[in-house]
Design an enzyme around this catalytic site. Structure first.
Site, PDB file in Angstrom:
ATOM      1  N   GLY A 121       0.799  -1.210   0.000  1.00 46.03           N
ATOM      2  CA  GLY A 121       0.000   0.000   0.000  1.00 46.03           C
ATOM      3  C   GLY A 121       0.833   1.261   0.000  1.00 46.03           C
ATOM      4  O   GLY A 121       0.339   2.337   0.330  1.00 46.03           O
ATOM      5  N   ASP A 169      -1.090   8.956  -6.918  1.00 49.76           N
ATOM      6  CA  ASP A 169       0.218   8.394  -6.611  1.00 49.76           C
ATOM      7  C   ASP A 169       1.304   8.946  -7.518  1.00 49.76           C
ATOM      8  O   ASP A 169       2.393   9.306  -7.071  1.00 49.76           O
ATOM      9  CB  ASP A 169       0.178   6.871  -6.716  1.00 49.76           C
ATOM     10  CG  ASP A 169      -0.594   6.232  -5.588  1.00 49.76           C
ATOM     11  OD1 ASP A 169      -0.859   6.928  -4.587  1.00 49.76           O
ATOM     12  OD2 ASP A 169      -0.945   5.050  -5.704  1.00 49.76           O
TER      13      ASP A 169
END
Length: 379
Positions: A121, A169
């Protein structure tokens, strides 16, 4: 052995350059990015490094230091979603996406040294993709700006890998600065660098890697995204970003129970992000901790993307003195992030490890993290 030396040993030549990208922790703002929402990630010290050189014969050769038996060699023209698969897909997907934009993108030799824990993660796959994107951009003189590089890696992730992720991200890794979190609007791509140094006030950020591995290409992640799209359509808005927390319960009555809970998480999480930014700016660490706790409960109960290991990590760290804790990343495993007074870190480490041992789970890995540098060319 350095990455450049490993490249030379593998490909019998010096690399043209070396690039790297970090992992990241999302402090708050989970599953909001593909809803045009707000996020607050920061880069961590762990990095993935890529050494690369262009080839003139159209062949893409790839090696991972973590997968020594998995060398891949494939013509660039043969790249397609599903070919290749595994770790090499994260390299090949970026090359494929770049070649679709510019036919000058040809063969490459690429060596990857990935030090971001996979499946934790912490954006390990995006670290590979972003580092490769920097390499491809430089080697073939594509002239991409930061937003272009982010969209390129998102295309690789969405279309080649098959993971329907947003753009958080990539931009987090590309724009990260040491000592700062990134307050990012994923609709406009506008951002603000927010100084983040809880250690100055005796607080530490601790990542708890449950070692339960996940993949965002799995179906559950896509199901959550489709639910958000269905909810926004039913509510008559372009995205759940456009729904206010004011009068939310009344608006959600028009949805079935599952869609209502998915939407409630996104809308309330989106409101928590600017509140968290204000808490960080005010150095209100108990306030930030409460927002982290609220975020985890929402992810656990309304969005249903937590896991037993994540819940135990969060609950145990809170019971042992953490000001707040929450799962971070896509969920279904991976890591939690806890805000812990420095004098309680050893206690949290001991008690979380004991809680896992009692349940017969593999030992978690607890790591103190600080906001670190973003993607860059190293040589």
């Amino acid at each position: 052995m350095t990455v450049a030396e490993a490249f030379g040993k593998t490909f019998e030549s010096e690399p043209s350059g070396v690039w790297s990208a970090p992992g990241r922790v999302n402090l708050i703002g989970e599953h909001t990015d593909y809803n045009d929402g707000l996020v607050m990630p920061f880069a961590i010290e762990a990095r993935t490094t890529v050494a690369a050189s262009a080839r003139s014969d159209g062949l893409l050769r790839m090696r991972s230091e973590q997968q020594p038996a998995g060398d891949i060699s494939i013509p660039v023209e043969a790249l397609a979603p599903g070919n290749p698969m595994g770790w090499a897909a994260y390299v090949a997907g970026v090359v494929w996406a770049a070649r679709r934009r510019n036919e000058r993108v040809a063969g490459l030799d690429v060596l990857v040294d990935g030090r971001v824990p996979p499946g934790g993660g912490l954006s390990s796959s995006h670290a590979i993709e972003v580092a490769v994107a920097l390499a491809v951009d430089a080697l073939f003189e594509l002239g991409l700006d930061t937003d272009d590089q982010a969209r390129l890696t998102q295309q690789a992730e969405n279309e080649f890998i098959g993971a329907p992720t947003g753009v958080m991200d990539q931009l987090a890794l590309l724009r990260a600065r040491p000592g700062h979190a990134l307050f990012l609007d994923t609709r406009s791509l506008k951002f603000e660098q927010v100084p983040l140094d809880p250690s100055a006030d005796g607080q530490l950020l601790v990542v708890i890697d449950t070692r339960v591995r996940h993949s965002l290409a799995d179906g559950a992640y896509g199901e959550r995204r489709r639910a958000c799209e269905q909810a926004s359509a039913a509510l008559g808005v372009p995205a759940l970003r456009d729904v206010s927390v004011d009068g939310l319960d009344e608006r959600l009555r028009s949805l079935d129970d599952v869609l209502a809970r998915r939407a409630r998480h996104v809308v309330t999480e989106n409101a928590r992000v600017p509140a968290a930014v204000a808490a960080v700016q005010d150095r209100d660490w108990p306030g930030l901790g409460r927002l982290m706790d609220d975020s985890h409960r929402s992810l656990r109960d309304d969005y249903e993307v937590s896991a037993a290991e994540l819940d135990v990590a969060v609950e145990t760290s809170r019971a042992t003195g953490a000001l707040g804790a929450r799962m971070t990343g896509g969920g279904f495993g991976g890591s939690a992030i806890a805000l812990v007074p420095a004098e309680r870190v050893k206690d949290v480490r001991r008690e979380v490890s004991a809680a896992f041992a009692t349940r017969g789970w593999a030992p978690p890995v607890l790591t103190e993290v600080t906001p670190s540098a973003g993607a860059r060319r190293d040589r």
